[in-house]
Design a protein around this motif. Structure first.
Motif, short mmCIF file in Angstrom:
data_model
loop_
_atom_site.label_atom_id
_atom_site.label_comp_id
_atom_site.label_asym_id
_atom_site.label_seq_id
_atom_site.Cartn_x
_atom_site.Cartn_y
_atom_site.Cartn_z
N ASP A 1 -0.06 -5.45 7.90
CA ASP A 1 0.66 -6.34 8.52
C ASP A 1 2.01 -5.39 9.07
O ASP A 1 2.63 -6.21 9.94
N GLY A 2 2.49 -4.67 8.29
CA GLY A 2 3.69 -3.89 8.82
C GLY A 2 3.80 -2.83 7.76
O GLY A 2 3.19 -2.58 6.97
N VAL A 3 4.88 -1.93 8.43
CA VAL A 3 5.22 -0.88 7.48
C VAL A 3 6.75 -0.83 7.14
O VAL A 3 7.57 -1.03 8.14
N ILE A 4 6.89 -0.35 5.85
CA ILE A 4 8.21 0.09 5.63
C ILE A 4 8.44 1.57 5.48
O ILE A 4 7.49 1.95 4.23
N VAL A 5 9.12 2.25 6.00
CA VAL A 5 9.03 3.77 5.81
C VAL A 5 10.43 4.42 5.35
O VAL A 5 11.42 3.95 6.01
N CYS A 6 10.48 5.23 4.48
CA CYS A 6 11.69 5.83 3.85
C CYS A 6 11.22 7.52 4.36
O CYS A 6 10.51 8.19 3.89
N PRO A 7 11.99 7.52 5.56
CA PRO A 7 11.78 8.72 6.21
C PRO A 7 12.33 10.11 5.62
O PRO A 7 13.02 10.08 4.83
N HIS A 8 11.44 11.29 6.07
CA HIS A 8 12.10 12.58 5.85
C HIS A 8 13.52 12.53 6.74
O HIS A 8 13.77 11.73 7.21
N MET B 1 1.00 -1.11 0.10
CA MET B 1 0.06 -0.07 0.01
C MET B 1 1.03 1.32 -0.02
O MET B 1 1.22 1.60 1.16
N LEU B 2 1.04 1.76 -0.97
CA LEU B 2 2.13 2.90 -1.30
C LEU B 2 1.38 3.99 -0.69
O LEU B 2 0.42 4.52 -1.00
N GLN B 3 2.03 4.74 0.33
CA GLN B 3 1.59 6.04 0.97
C GLN B 3 2.49 7.14 0.66
O GLN B 3 3.61 6.89 0.60
N ILE B 4 1.84 8.42 0.28
CA ILE B 4 2.56 9.58 0.03
C ILE B 4 2.54 10.28 1.31
O ILE B 4 1.49 10.77 1.61
N ALA B 5 3.81 10.67 1.92
CA ALA B 5 3.71 11.28 3.07
C ALA B 5 4.57 12.61 2.98
O ALA B 5 5.55 12.52 3.18
N HIS B 6 3.67 13.92 2.53
CA HIS B 6 4.56 14.73 2.10
C HIS B 6 5.28 15.56 3.21
O HIS B 6 6.18 16.34 2.91
#
Lengths: 332, 332
Positions: free
Chosen positions: A118-125, A95-100
């Motif tokens: 079930d889980g989250v992979i985040v490429c953070p600011h 589930m691709l999420q765009i977090a501006h």
DNA sequence: CTGAAAGCGCTTACAG
DNA sequence: CTGAAAGCGCTTACAG
């Protein structure tokens, strides 16, 4: 026509629903003959498991949130694409999420909707805000500064910046400007900056704060353009510009071109991320490849372990970085 | 701690689960006092609706599949990002799917997994394969050739190609090479090509097939580079190159630079899509903006109507296109 | 305007 | 190795 259910398949195969379920989940302890009969019935009915039903009964959704700041930046687009495909290969849907901004990112990682994956992979600011809330689902961070709160893949920030700085020094540059990401006016404190300083120190070259342009929204070509125009106007003299990423470097290249500054004759320019574009700028752009494939594999593997129940302390896997020299930093 | 359920909230609010459900769904026919009590209980419990439960009971998933060929191309990345945000604003979650080839695309639109979403928005490859299978969920196509099988937003292909061709003719170009997407060796038959021919005809300039470079995998900078090298080697003489998109044009620019051909003095170059990069190439790239915001709004609106039950025949909404002149096609 | 019951399609213990 | 029952958390008719 009604969508076929487990019960339909079970009736056709002449077994119970549970047995069909066991076969669909690939559980062992099903006789080969039964398995074959079930598979035939599945085929005949055109059965596809209903994820809502499975999700409700099992508590697993089969979905993983992938959170990135944007995908207009080629770097994030490439990472997102790799993550989507890597998860897909393991039967999980991304589930691709765009977090501006930071708030959207926090919500995507710690908010209520996270319970639906079930889980989250985040490429953070730049920096993930410190927080005492525990995430509802396993989180793996890809890039950025490790928090100690969850598993993290740390890219070769320091090594990459060290390598590209040494490359500039080796090719005769001595006054290296930095076009950097960070809080405006604040001296950078990240690993890339540390790698840069280490390389300078090793060569006995002093660092000049007047050559650092820092901004918090410098992830677009236009930002690099503006930053470079600012540097040029400041009257500072420099023979190289080490940019925080390829997009910023592309903008810087254009600004230099506009102002009649020759690259690489007058100023060498380098980027970071080794995006596709770096091979096609004029001149082509020296960059640093962060080994994205390796990072993505680590991130997915760690998340799967967590989803499977691994409960150990937060881990940090470090990957390397490779210098990719091109024309923009050729020796002159 | 257990995740709170409808029943928990109902108990706290002193009403039945159905009433809580009615409030969560924003249904009317709930007294203001009850509504407020329920909302307070929701807040107190930290309740978030469980999508698996709702999905199972209602048959709605709250998810929409967004299918694109890739996101390494800035055009698709930008459209995908816009779609994700537009759907999000309407309370729907996007499931971004990468369909690298026609088979994957077909599966994503017509395959069994489609039942796990409420609808599909697809940005197709050059041509969607004809097929007699009916999709299990409403489908809206964004770009490409309308099929008549489902709603479609048609971008201003013809207008855009017409405008950019006229621009080249107006600025004195007469031998316009085409770097085009399509089956190799086959004369293009798409709307953009038609628009190009129409403009040529209007100016009485003949079309020269020797100036057409066609390929099916020409959506990367490297492809544009190779195509332009091929054109140069063929010995054909041309004073403009109209490229199928910005990425291909960026590659073409580099090839021309490498071969000592000056842009725009010797050859004008134009792209399509008006991606961010077009403002930062050297020289900056003339392009065509397909009005992406408008396209995305139309696509989402039509899909929502279909999900809500609209059952009329397939519709086709046409949007326009705007010429964005930059340095790469300046008059000389 | 609100409630009690049934059921969406699966999986999970519990038996055998 | 397989079955019958219960239940995951919600919404949908059906009542009142």
């Amino acid at each position: 026509m009604r969508r076929p259910t487990l019960a339909d398949v079970a009736a056709v195969a002449g077994v119970s629903a549970k047995t069909v379920s066991n076969v669909m989940l690939g559980r062992n302890g099903v006789s080969e003959a039964t398995r074959r009969a079930v598979l035939a019935a599945v085929e005949q009915c055109g059965y596809e498991v209903n994820l809502a039903g499975r999700g409700l009964a099992s508590g697993r959704t089969g979905r993983v949130a992938v959170v990135v700041p944007n995908i207009y930046q080629p770097y994030f687009a490439e990472v997102a694409e790799r993550l989507i495909l890597a998860l897909d290969a393991r039967g999980l849907t991304a589930m691709l999420q765009i977090a501006h901004d930071g708030a959207a990112e926090r919500e995507a990682v710690l908010g209520g909707r996270v319970r639906d994956v079930d889980g989250v992979i985040v490429c953070p600011h730049v920096a993930f805000p410190p927080d005492d809330t525990a995430p509802a689902r396993p989180v793996v961070q890809l890039g950025g500064v490790p928090t100690g709160r969850w598993d993290c893949v740390v890219m070769g920030e320091r090594e990459g910046a060290d390598a590209v700085t040494r490359h500039l020094l080796d090719t005769g540059r001595r006054r290296i400007a930095l076009v950097w990401n960070g809080a405006p006016g604040v001296r950078p404190s990240d690993d890339r900056f540390a790698g840069h300083l280490a390389a300078l120190a090793a060569y006995g070259v002093p660092h000049d704060p007047a050559l650092v342009a820092v901004g918090s929204d410098w992830d677009r070509r236009a930002s690099g353009y503006e930053a470079m125009v600012g540097l040029l106007r400041s009257g500072a003299s420099f023979d190289a510009a080490l940019c925080i990423n390829d997009a910023v470097a592309a903008g810087a290249l254009r600004a230099l071109h506009r102002h009649g500054v020759r690259v690489p004759e007058d100023v060498a320019v380098t980027g970071f991320d080794d995006t596709d574009e770096s091979g096609f700028t004029v001149p082509s752009l020296t960059s640093v490849s962060p080994r994205q494939g390796e990072m993505v594999e680590h991130a997915v593997a760690m998340l799967l372990e967590r989803i499977a129940g691994h409960a150990g302390p937060a881990r940090a896997v470090r990957t390397g970085a490779d210098l990719v020299p091109r024309a923009s930093s050729a020796a002159v």
